[in-house]
Motif scaffolding. Structure first.
Motif, PDB file in Angstrom:
ATOM      1  N   GLN A 192       0.827  -1.203   0.000  1.00 48.42           N
ATOM      2  CA  GLN A 192       0.000   0.000   0.000  1.00 48.42           C
ATOM      3  C   GLN A 192       0.864   1.258   0.000  1.00 48.42           C
ATOM      4  N   ALA A 193       1.881   1.271   0.831  1.00 48.70           N
ATOM      5  CA  ALA A 193       2.763   2.448   0.899  1.00 48.70           C
ATOM      6  C   ALA A 193       3.512   2.634  -0.417  1.00 48.70           C
ATOM      7  N   TRP A 194       3.913   1.535  -1.040  1.00 46.11           N
ATOM      8  CA  TRP A 194       4.607   1.638  -2.327  1.00 46.11           C
ATOM      9  C   TRP A 194       3.672   2.196  -3.397  1.00 46.11           C
ATOM     10  N   ALA A 195       2.416   1.749  -3.396  1.00 45.17           N
ATOM     11  CA  ALA A 195       1.444   2.271  -4.364  1.00 45.17           C
ATOM     12  C   ALA A 195       1.254   3.770  -4.158  1.00 45.17           C
ATOM     13  N   GLU A 196       1.181   4.193  -2.910  1.00 48.38           N
ATOM     14  CA  GLU A 196       1.032   5.621  -2.618  1.00 48.38           C
ATOM     15  C   GLU A 196       2.272   6.396  -3.031  1.00 48.38           C
ATOM     16  N   LEU A 197       3.447   5.834  -2.801  1.00 47.48           N
ATOM     17  CA  LEU A 197       4.694   6.470  -3.215  1.00 47.48           C
ATOM     18  C   LEU A 197       4.741   6.623  -4.727  1.00 47.48           C
ATOM     19  N   ARG A 198       4.403   5.576  -5.435  1.00 44.69           N
ATOM     20  CA  ARG A 198       4.387   5.649  -6.905  1.00 44.69           C
ATOM     21  C   ARG A 198       3.362   6.655  -7.393  1.00 44.69           C
ATOM     22  N   ASP A 199       2.202   6.684  -6.766  1.00 46.63           N
ATOM     23  CA  ASP A 199       1.179   7.648  -7.161  1.00 46.63           C
ATOM     24  C   ASP A 199       1.676   9.077  -6.957  1.00 46.63           C
ATOM     25  N   ARG A 200       2.333   9.325  -5.831  1.00 45.23           N
ATOM     26  CA  ARG A 200       2.887  10.672  -5.582  1.00 45.23           C
ATOM     27  C   ARG A 200       3.956  11.005  -6.614  1.00 45.23           C
ATOM     28  N   ASP A 201       4.846  10.045  -6.867  1.00 43.77           N
ATOM     29  CA  ASP A 201       5.925  10.280  -7.829  1.00 43.77           C
ATOM     30  C   ASP A 201       5.393  10.516  -9.238  1.00 43.77           C
ATOM     31  N   ARG A 202       4.322   9.820  -9.586  1.00 46.36           N
ATOM     32  CA  ARG A 202       3.786   9.906 -10.952  1.00 46.36           C
ATOM     33  C   ARG A 202       2.690  10.957 -11.102  1.00 46.36           C
ATOM     34  N   SER A 203       2.240  11.542 -10.003  1.00 47.09           N
ATOM     35  CA  SER A 203       1.133  12.502 -10.070  1.00 47.09           C
ATOM     36  C   SER A 203       1.483  13.704 -10.934  1.00 47.09           C
ATOM     37  N   GLY A 204       2.741  14.043 -10.992  1.00 48.20           N
ATOM     38  CA  GLY A 204       3.161  15.177 -11.798  1.00 48.20           C
ATOM     39  C   GLY A 204       3.122  14.917 -13.293  1.00 48.20           C
ATOM     40  N   PHE A 205       2.969  13.658 -13.697  1.00 47.09           N
ATOM     41  CA  PHE A 205       2.937  13.348 -15.124  1.00 47.09           C
ATOM     42  C   PHE A 205       1.809  14.090 -15.829  1.00 47.09           C
ATOM     43  N   GLY A 206       0.658  14.190 -15.181  1.00 44.46           N
ATOM     44  CA  GLY A 206      -0.468  14.888 -15.786  1.00 44.46           C
ATOM     45  C   GLY A 206      -0.190  16.374 -15.958  1.00 44.46           C
ATOM     46  N   GLU A 207       0.634  16.922 -15.110  1.00 44.60           N
ATOM     47  CA  GLU A 207       0.965  18.337 -15.158  1.00 44.60           C
ATOM     48  C   GLU A 207       2.007  18.652 -16.236  1.00 44.60           C
TER      49      GLU A 207
ATOM     50  N   SER B  23      -1.062  -4.124  -7.778  1.00 46.87           N
ATOM     51  CA  SER B  23      -0.562  -2.780  -7.498  1.00 46.87           C
ATOM     52  C   SER B  23       0.387  -2.302  -8.589  1.00 46.87           C
ATOM     53  N   VAL B  24       1.296  -3.176  -8.981  1.00 51.23           N
ATOM     54  CA  VAL B  24       2.242  -2.836 -10.056  1.00 51.23           C
ATOM     55  C   VAL B  24       1.484  -2.566 -11.354  1.00 51.23           C
ATOM     56  N   ARG B  25       0.542  -3.430 -11.675  1.00 52.54           N
ATOM     57  CA  ARG B  25      -0.231  -3.288 -12.914  1.00 52.54           C
ATOM     58  C   ARG B  25      -1.008  -1.970 -12.935  1.00 52.54           C
ATOM     59  N   ALA B  26      -1.641  -1.604 -11.834  1.00 43.76           N
ATOM     60  CA  ALA B  26      -2.421  -0.367 -11.763  1.00 43.76           C
ATOM     61  C   ALA B  26      -1.518   0.852 -11.978  1.00 43.76           C
ATOM     62  N   ALA B  27      -0.358   0.835 -11.352  1.00 48.59           N
ATOM     63  CA  ALA B  27       0.579   1.950 -11.532  1.00 48.59           C
ATOM     64  C   ALA B  27       1.098   1.996 -12.961  1.00 48.59           C
ATOM     65  N   ASP B  28       1.378   0.836 -13.529  1.00 47.30           N
ATOM     66  CA  ASP B  28       1.873   0.779 -14.903  1.00 47.30           C
ATOM     67  C   ASP B  28       0.854   1.329 -15.891  1.00 47.30           C
ATOM     68  N   HIS B  29      -0.419   1.048 -15.672  1.00 45.25           N
ATOM     69  CA  HIS B  29      -1.463   1.553 -16.571  1.00 45.25           C
ATOM     70  C   HIS B  29      -1.480   3.082 -16.593  1.00 45.25           C
ATOM     71  N   LYS B  30      -1.257   3.698 -15.427  1.00 49.90           N
ATOM     72  CA  LYS B  30      -1.221   5.158 -15.357  1.00 49.90           C
ATOM     73  C   LYS B  30      -0.044   5.712 -16.164  1.00 49.90           C
ATOM     74  N   VAL B  31       1.098   5.073 -16.032  1.00 48.75           N
ATOM     75  CA  VAL B  31       2.277   5.532 -16.754  1.00 48.75           C
ATOM     76  C   VAL B  31       2.087   5.358 -18.265  1.00 48.75           C
ATOM     77  N   VAL B  32       1.609   4.195 -18.679  1.00 49.43           N
ATOM     78  CA  VAL B  32       1.407   3.943 -20.110  1.00 49.43           C
ATOM     79  C   VAL B  32       0.405   4.936 -20.688  1.00 49.43           C
ATOM     80  N   ALA B  33      -0.632   5.263 -19.939  1.00 45.21           N
ATOM     81  CA  ALA B  33      -1.617   6.247 -20.418  1.00 45.21           C
ATOM     82  C   ALA B  33      -0.968   7.611 -20.633  1.00 45.21           C
ATOM     83  N   ALA B  34      -0.113   8.029 -19.725  1.00 43.24           N
ATOM     84  CA  ALA B  34       0.570   9.321 -19.877  1.00 43.24           C
ATOM     85  C   ALA B  34       1.531   9.295 -21.073  1.00 43.24           C
ATOM     86  N   VAL B  35       2.216   8.180 -21.268  1.00 42.98           N
ATOM     87  CA  VAL B  35       3.131   8.040 -22.405  1.00 42.98           C
ATOM     88  C   VAL B  35       2.336   8.026 -23.717  1.00 42.98           C
ATOM     89  N   ARG B  36       1.224   7.311 -23.732  1.00 43.51           N
ATOM     90  CA  ARG B  36       0.364   7.272 -24.923  1.00 43.51           C
ATOM     91  C   ARG B  36      -0.109   8.681 -25.295  1.00 43.51           C
TER      92      ARG B  36
END
Length: 187
Positions: A64-79, A121-134
């Motif tokens: 859970q903490a890793w998912a939150e860490l990844r979400d925080r780290d990747r949250s700036g991708f949308g910006e 958890s890994v898959r959910a985070a990966d989907h967010k990254v792939v969407a931003a890259v797409r």
């Protein structure tokens, strides 16, 4: 960590999480043993059980903490949408290869091979990254199908760079990734 009135160490949940990350990054999932965690923190098992009911609860907290860490780290991708697509992709790649995350990212991916909750958890985070890259590839002028193929290839290459690189990211790796972006953005 703080010292209590008796001189014993008081550790927080965050201290336990950080210790788990350190052991995961250093030696993988097999290192997550209670005795090893306690030795790493210099505390007794009682401290562990003050915060967690058992090792399964601790591992769930790590995920859970890793998912939150990844979400925080990747949250700036949308910006990053204000940046040119190439600059956006380069910024995302730099974030994904950051030294502080590389070893832990690899360890979590290894753990995901044997634990369905970690894999989710890994898959959910990966989907967010792939969407931003797409989105970056679409903004670079590629249609949805082409952008999707390039996003998946870019993501897969990024994971490959992550696993092939045992040393901290250096000029050579950065140059290879820049060249890779040149190839991926060519029409």
């Amino acid at each position: 960590m703080t010292k209590g009135a008796t001189g014993s160490r008081k550790v927080s949940v965050d201290d336990w999480i950080d210790a788990g990350y350190a052991l995961l990054a250093e030696a993988g999932i097999e290192a997550l043993k209670l005795d090893r965690l306690c030795a790493h923190l210099g505390v007794t098992k009682g401290s562990f059980y003050w915060h967690f009911t058992d090792m399964a609860a601790y591992r769930a907290a790590l995920v859970q903490a890793w998912a939150e860490l990844r979400d925080r780290d990747r949250s700036g991708f949308g910006e990053l949408s204000g940046l040119a697509p190439r600059d956006r992709l380069a910024t995302m790649m730099a974030a994904l290869r950051a030294d502080r995350q590389r070893a832990l990212e690899r360890a979590m991916r290894e753990w995901a091979r044997t634990d369905p909750a970690v894999a989710d958890s890994v898959r959910a985070a990966d989907h967010k990254v792939v969407a931003a890259v797409r989105r970056a590839f679409q903004d670079a002028g590629f249609d949805r199908d082409e952008a999707d193929m390039r996003a998946n290839a870019t993501f897969a290459a990024g994971i490959g760079f992550l696993h092939l690189s045992d040393a901290p990211s250096g000029a050579r790796l950065a140059a290879q990734q820049e060249r890779f972006l040149d190839v991926m953005l060519a029409l």
